[in-house]
Design a protein around this motif. Structure first.
Motif, PDB file in Angstrom:
ATOM      1  N   LEU A   9       0.891  -1.418   0.052  1.00 42.86           N
ATOM      2  CA  LEU A   9      -0.213   0.047   0.244  1.00 42.86           C
ATOM      3  C   LEU A   9       0.900   1.164   0.192  1.00 42.86           C
ATOM      4  CD1 LEU A   9      -2.537  -0.936   2.829  1.00 42.86           C
ATOM      5  CD2 LEU A   9      -2.720  -1.444   0.252  1.00 42.86           C
ATOM      6  N   THR A  10       0.833   2.484  -0.685  1.00 43.37           N
ATOM      7  CA  THR A  10       1.509   3.767  -0.970  1.00 43.37           C
ATOM      8  C   THR A  10       0.484   4.733  -0.933  1.00 43.37           C
ATOM      9  OG1 THR A  10       1.445   3.925  -3.665  1.00 43.37           O
ATOM     10  CG2 THR A  10       2.632   2.498  -2.307  1.00 43.37           C
ATOM     11  N   LYS A  11       0.695   6.070  -0.377  1.00 46.50           N
ATOM     12  CA  LYS A  11       0.293   7.080  -1.113  1.00 46.50           C
ATOM     13  C   LYS A  11       0.964   7.895  -1.947  1.00 46.50           C
ATOM     14  CE  LYS A  11      -2.166   9.001   2.536  1.00 46.50           C
ATOM     15  NZ  LYS A  11      -2.897   8.192   3.085  1.00 46.50           N
ATOM     16  N   VAL A  12       0.854   8.022  -3.445  1.00 48.78           N
ATOM     17  CA  VAL A  12       1.624   8.193  -4.480  1.00 48.78           C
ATOM     18  C   VAL A  12       0.841   9.823  -4.479  1.00 48.78           C
ATOM     19  CG1 VAL A  12      -0.752   7.714  -6.133  1.00 48.78           C
ATOM     20  CG2 VAL A  12       1.165   7.958  -6.476  1.00 48.78           C
ATOM     21  N   CYS A  13       2.356  10.687  -5.081  1.00 47.17           N
ATOM     22  CA  CYS A  13       2.713  11.830  -6.002  1.00 47.17           C
ATOM     23  C   CYS A  13       2.657  12.180  -7.249  1.00 47.17           C
ATOM     24  CB  CYS A  13       3.536  12.972  -4.857  1.00 47.17           C
ATOM     25  SG  CYS A  13       3.707  14.446  -5.231  1.00 47.17           S
ATOM     26  N   GLU A  14       1.753  12.662  -7.655  1.00 44.90           N
ATOM     27  CA  GLU A  14       1.518  11.668  -9.530  1.00 44.90           C
ATOM     28  C   GLU A  14       1.983  13.251 -10.271  1.00 44.90           C
ATOM     29  OE1 GLU A  14       0.478   9.712 -12.708  1.00 44.90           O
ATOM     30  OE2 GLU A  14      -1.058  10.658 -11.654  1.00 44.90           O
ATOM     31  N   MET A  15       3.261  13.924 -10.849  1.00 42.14           N
ATOM     32  CA  MET A  15       3.739  15.211 -10.943  1.00 42.14           C
ATOM     33  C   MET A  15       3.743  15.521 -12.235  1.00 42.14           C
ATOM     34  SD  MET A  15       6.050  16.148  -7.426  1.00 42.14           S
ATOM     35  CE  MET A  15       5.916  14.440  -7.600  1.00 42.14           C
ATOM     36  N   LYS A  16       3.326  16.245 -12.598  1.00 42.54           N
ATOM     37  CA  LYS A  16       3.416  16.757 -14.293  1.00 42.54           C
ATOM     38  C   LYS A  16       4.014  18.117 -14.486  1.00 42.54           C
ATOM     39  CE  LYS A  16      -1.067  14.668 -16.270  1.00 42.54           C
ATOM     40  NZ  LYS A  16      -0.861  13.501 -16.424  1.00 42.54           N
ATOM     41  N   PHE A  17       5.879  18.122 -15.105  1.00 41.99           N
ATOM     42  CA  PHE A  17       6.365  18.803 -15.665  1.00 41.99           C
ATOM     43  C   PHE A  17       6.448  19.163 -16.930  1.00 41.99           C
ATOM     44  CE2 PHE A  17       7.817  16.747 -12.007  1.00 41.99           C
ATOM     45  CZ  PHE A  17       7.956  17.623 -10.471  1.00 41.99           C
ATOM     46  N   ASP A  18       6.879  20.160 -17.182  1.00 40.67           N
ATOM     47  CA  ASP A  18       6.803  21.002 -18.659  1.00 40.67           C
ATOM     48  C   ASP A  18       8.174  20.227 -18.835  1.00 40.67           C
ATOM     49  OD1 ASP A  18       8.672  22.774 -18.140  1.00 40.67           O
ATOM     50  OD2 ASP A  18       7.244  24.810 -18.647  1.00 40.67           O
ATOM     51  N   LYS A  19       8.944  20.704 -19.523  1.00 35.39           N
ATOM     52  CA  LYS A  19      10.195  20.114 -20.410  1.00 35.39           C
ATOM     53  C   LYS A  19      11.365  21.154 -20.312  1.00 35.39           C
ATOM     54  CE  LYS A  19       8.849  18.095 -25.458  1.00 35.39           C
ATOM     55  NZ  LYS A  19       9.303  18.150 -26.320  1.00 35.39           N
ATOM     56  N   LYS A  20      11.090  22.322 -19.502  1.00 36.53           N
ATOM     57  CA  LYS A  20      12.279  23.157 -18.884  1.00 36.53           C
ATOM     58  C   LYS A  20      11.831  22.958 -17.519  1.00 36.53           C
ATOM     59  CE  LYS A  20      11.877  26.514 -21.853  1.00 36.53           C
ATOM     60  NZ  LYS A  20      11.415  28.518 -21.943  1.00 36.53           N
ATOM     61  N   GLY A  21      11.217  21.208 -16.779  1.00 36.05           N
ATOM     62  CA  GLY A  21      11.036  21.057 -15.114  1.00 36.05           C
ATOM     63  C   GLY A  21      10.331  21.972 -14.732  1.00 36.05           C
ATOM     64  N   LYS A  22       9.108  22.867 -14.752  1.00 39.04           N
ATOM     65  CA  LYS A  22       8.272  23.844 -14.373  1.00 39.04           C
ATOM     66  C   LYS A  22       7.243  22.679 -14.145  1.00 39.04           C
ATOM     67  CE  LYS A  22       5.717  27.345 -14.449  1.00 39.04           C
ATOM     68  NZ  LYS A  22       4.713  28.454 -15.879  1.00 39.04           N
ATOM     69  N   LEU A  23       6.853  22.851 -12.663  1.00 35.67           N
ATOM     70  CA  LEU A  23       5.735  22.038 -11.845  1.00 35.67           C
ATOM     71  C   LEU A  23       4.001  22.551 -12.616  1.00 35.67           C
ATOM     72  CD1 LEU A  23       4.344  19.332 -10.337  1.00 35.67           C
ATOM     73  CD2 LEU A  23       4.258  21.192  -8.874  1.00 35.67           C
ATOM     74  N   LEU A  24       3.503  21.127 -13.858  1.00 36.62           N
ATOM     75  CA  LEU A  24       1.949  21.695 -14.090  1.00 36.62           C
ATOM     76  C   LEU A  24       1.263  22.006 -13.018  1.00 36.62           C
ATOM     77  CD1 LEU A  24       3.152  20.912 -17.558  1.00 36.62           C
ATOM     78  CD2 LEU A  24       3.595  22.903 -16.800  1.00 36.62           C
ATOM     79  N   GLY A  25       1.443  20.495 -12.485  1.00 33.31           N
ATOM     80  CA  GLY A  25       0.383  19.944 -11.762  1.00 33.31           C
ATOM     81  C   GLY A  25       0.674  18.753 -10.955  1.00 33.31           C
TER      82      GLY A  25
END
Length: 771
Positions: A364-380
């Protein structure tokens, strides 16, 4: 009670000219009739019991002073002998007297103002303003820390840090003998009140139960309750550290009973509630010696950039608020890592089994799913409860090989893709002003008896950096979400350094020839650190900067993290070994895509404030214990090197030349030492006081700033000091042994390190495993 007699007594003692008197003296001063003397004595006893009067030395009495100017906090006694009072955060008494705790976070106490307090004790301290006094305008005061204008004296010890004292038994003039402590966590001299029930020999390390703590200028007294053995016996040194810091070892029976009731496998209903990640590639990357795996990653490239998923063992599923497991985890606060053992926050059934993300096992886990653009900026980012089946358990060495190779296959390709993102995130962090404080650390290699056989230098390569950046990203994303949603939680905070300490650091850098501007501004501090990088003085000056920074701590307010140059940071990625992470998991529960039934969060803010202060202190205690233990092993090894046929050669920096010898530091080992005049090789040496240097008849000179190769010739393990000599030509050039592993604890970020482990969670913060 005779009211008129009581009023007369109080008025008499309130008089500004009153000096403490005994009962008989008070009775005479008040002209108490002989028939009333018995009642008068009873009155004095009653007022003392009520707390109105306080009994002083020789049976004299005074009115108990009101708690005005009494500030509560903790005593810290440093090995150097300096005594510090660290006030409790936001103490109202400090605020009432205008004490700015941010500008002056601590006060130095004189030894005769310490009372019976020892290191770690919680105390009430009377703080008063000093009479203004002009400072001497001479050269010695130029770089001195500004006078705080306040003096402090311990009035009361409110809580003892240790229930037992530790020291070495010595035979005395009387039959009972005495015990000599370190003067930090135990008194320097302890009188024994009774013969111990067990056999004890001079020179053995013993544990003493206090009987009296040295009130009224009497020596502390106690009785021996345990004999640990001679300090050189196997494992005795580590046992002494455990007792010195009152570190918990065994788990209570109530905790063990709760463990028996934990199911081996999650129920079908629990799995149905969670996201199923078992068909996706999720991997762990850990040290080869790790026994628990509390984090895993999964990454894929997208047209916009990357989607990174960080999975953390769901400890909160097993450890419920108010349970015996939870109370014990909070009491411990964190795991403690000694060179030969781990004192875990959670029992091994959890840390090494049910919460360990082993390969090919559903966990069992807690997952943190992150989206980054190609410059490494966190999108969400999004968060959920999930379950995984890890596809691979990689060591750092294996991951490094995949990063540098061209092997085909899903896992090697994913590792290389993860490094693409991690390298960008790392570059972005430093561009924003994060401090680069990476440097190697040495660790002891021991045999089965706990004796040091070698000292090696640990490496920190790209495989460690890959995981570190993933964990930093997850910690930051969670903190930002909790802050924006105004959820009560515990943040990891690292406040800006004291300007006076930064100034002193800048002056030191100038002495080594580095350009220094206004390093209170981050851009100039980063420029200075860039100029230091790659220089012979890099490690020494990085250590000096660490000492200049504030210690990271836990707080319920998001005060930012100076070392990471981020306004939002918390600990989310290591709930197996830190209670703060467990709190953060509970805070996140109501915000999950699939929150557990009845998710309420971690509790009230006032309770979290108490917990944050407590776990900050347990972390400091563990850090001190780990540092003590590691230095013990280092000096044990140095002592052995004195008798080795081919001792290891160390590069030392001369810090000062004095008439009694050459003082030096060895940056790699982080220790100081001395070369005595009779250990100076190569002819006759003369000390030239006018130039602060030693010079021999061949023209060779030894002065501050020079680097010399040295080997140890004498070691004092108790005082942790070593004498060295300059290595001969035949001894020079011996390569240092290295090992791929972890890093040191960093005061700027506050993580603690585990030998043979690597960092995850904060920049320059290390992750420790091996429960």
């Amino acid at each position: 009670m005779n009211t008129s007699l009581k009023d007369r007594l109080i008025r008499h003692m309130e008089d500004g000219h009153y000096e403490p008197q005994s009962k008989s003296e008070l009775a005479r001063s008040l002209n108490v009739d002989s028939r009333q003397k018995q009642d008068f004595r009873a009155l004095v006893d009653q007022l003392e019991e009520e707390g109105r009067l306080v009994r002083l030395q020789k049976g004299r009495y005074a009115l108990k002073r009101e708690p005005r100017n009494l500030v509560h906090g903790m005593i810290r006694i440093l090995r150097s002998g300096k005594i510090l009072f660290i006030p409790k955060k936001e103490d109202p008494a400090a605020a009432a007297m205008g004490w700015d705790l941010e500008a002056i976070p601590e006060l130095e106490l004189k030894p005769n103002h310490l009372g019976t307090a020892l290191d770690g004790d919680r105390v009430a301290v009377r703080v008063e303003r000093k009479a203004s006094k002009a400072r001497r305008n001479d050269r010695r005061d130029r770089f001195a820390r500004p006078d705080t204008g306040m003096k402090a004296r311990v009035e009361e010890v409110t809580e003892r840090a240790r229930s037992r004292w530790l020291g070495v038994f010595r035979a005395g003039k009387n039959k009972l003998g005495r015990v000599l402590g370190d003067g930090i966590g135990s008194p320097e001299y302890i009188e024994l009140v009774e013969k111990p029930a067990m056999e004890v020999l001079p020179g053995q390390l013993v544990s003493v139960e206090p009987v009296s703590r040295g009130e009224e200028k009497k020596a502390p007294r106690g009785k021996i309750v345990e004999v640990l053995g001679y300090p050189d016996d196997p494992h005795v040194d580590m046992e002494s550290v455990i007792r010195k810091y009152d570190l918990p070892v065994e788990f209570p029976a109530a905790v063990l009973r709760e463990l028996e009731n934990l199911p081996k496998d999650p129920s079908s209903g629990e799995l149905a509630r969670r996201e199923d990640w078992t068909d996706r590639t999720v991997i762990t990357i850990d040290p080869a010696s790790a026994k628990d795996f509390d984090d895993a990653i999964s990454i894929k490239a997208t047209p916009q950039g990357w989607t990174l998923a960080v999975h953390i063992a769901d400890v909160s599923h097993f450890v419920k608020p108010g349970s015996a497991l939870d109370e014990e985890a909070l009491r411990r606060g964190n795991s403690t890592y000694l060179p030969d053992r781990v004192l875990p926050m959670l029992p091994p059934r959890l840390s090494d089994d049910l919460c360990s993300l082993r390969p090919d096992v559903v966990r069992l886990t807690k997952v943190c799913e992150m989206k980054f653009d190609k410059k490494g900026k966190l999108l969400g980012s999004r968060f959920a409860d999930a379950y995984i089946r890890s596809k691979a358990r990689l060591t750092y060495q294996e991951a490094f090989t995949m990063m540098k190779g061209h092997d085909k296959g899903e896992i090697p390709s994913m590792v290389r893709e993860a490094w693409k993102l991690a390298s960008i995130l790392r570059r972005n962090r430093y561009a924003k002003g994060a401090l680069d404080l990476d440097f190697p650390e040495v660790r002891a290699v021991m045999d089965k008896d706990g004796r040091v056989t070698d000292i090696i230098t640990e490496e920190y390569d790209e495989s460690h950096q890959l995981i570190e950046e993933c964990m930093l990203a997850a910690n930051g994303a969670v903190a930002l979400t909790l802050k924006n949603k105004n959820r009560p939680t515990i943040y990891r905070v690292h406040e800006e350094p004291d300007s006076a300490k930064l100034f002193e650091f800048g002056q030191l850098c100038k002495l080594y020839g580095h350009p220094v501007h206004d390093i209170s501004q981050r851009q100039y501090l980063n420029e200075l650190m860039k100029s230091i990088k790659g220089s012979p003085d890099e490690q020494l000056l990085k250590l000096a900067l660490l000492k200049s920074l504030m210690r990271a701590r836990y707080d319920t307010e998001p005060l930012g993290h100076y070392g990471l140059a981020t306004p939002n940071y918390c600990h989310f990625t290591s709930p197996i070994r830190r209670y703060a992470d467990l709190v953060v998991h509970r805070s996140l529960d109501p915000l999950l895509a699939n929150p557990p039934k009845g998710a309420k969060g971690p509790g009230s803010v006032s309770r979290l404030e108490e917990d944050a202060e407590h776990i900050s202190e347990t972390e400091r205690t563990s850090a001190s214990a780990e540092k003590d233990a590691n230095r013990m092993k280092l000096f044990e090894w140095l002592e052995g090197q004195c008798f080795a046929d081919h001792p290891e050669v160390h590069e030392a920096l001369i810090t000062e030349a004095r008439h009694f010898g050459v003082m030096l530091e060895i940056p790699r080992l982080q220790i100081k030492g001395l070369i005595k005049p009779d250990q100076l090789p190569g002819g006759r040496w003369v000390y030239e006081a006018f130039a602060n240097r030693w010079k021999n008849d061949h023209g060779s000179v030894l002065c501050a700033g020079l680097r010399v190769p040295v080997i140890p010739v004498k070691v004092d393990r108790d005082q942790q000091w070593a004498d060295f000599t300059i290595a001969s030509r035949g001894e020079r050039g011996k390569p240092e042994k290295t090992a791929a592993s972890g890093k040191r604890e960093n005061r700027s970020t506050g993580h603690k390190r585990r030998p043979r482990q690597a960092r995850k969670g904060d920049a320059a913060e290390t992750r420790r495993k091996g429960h």
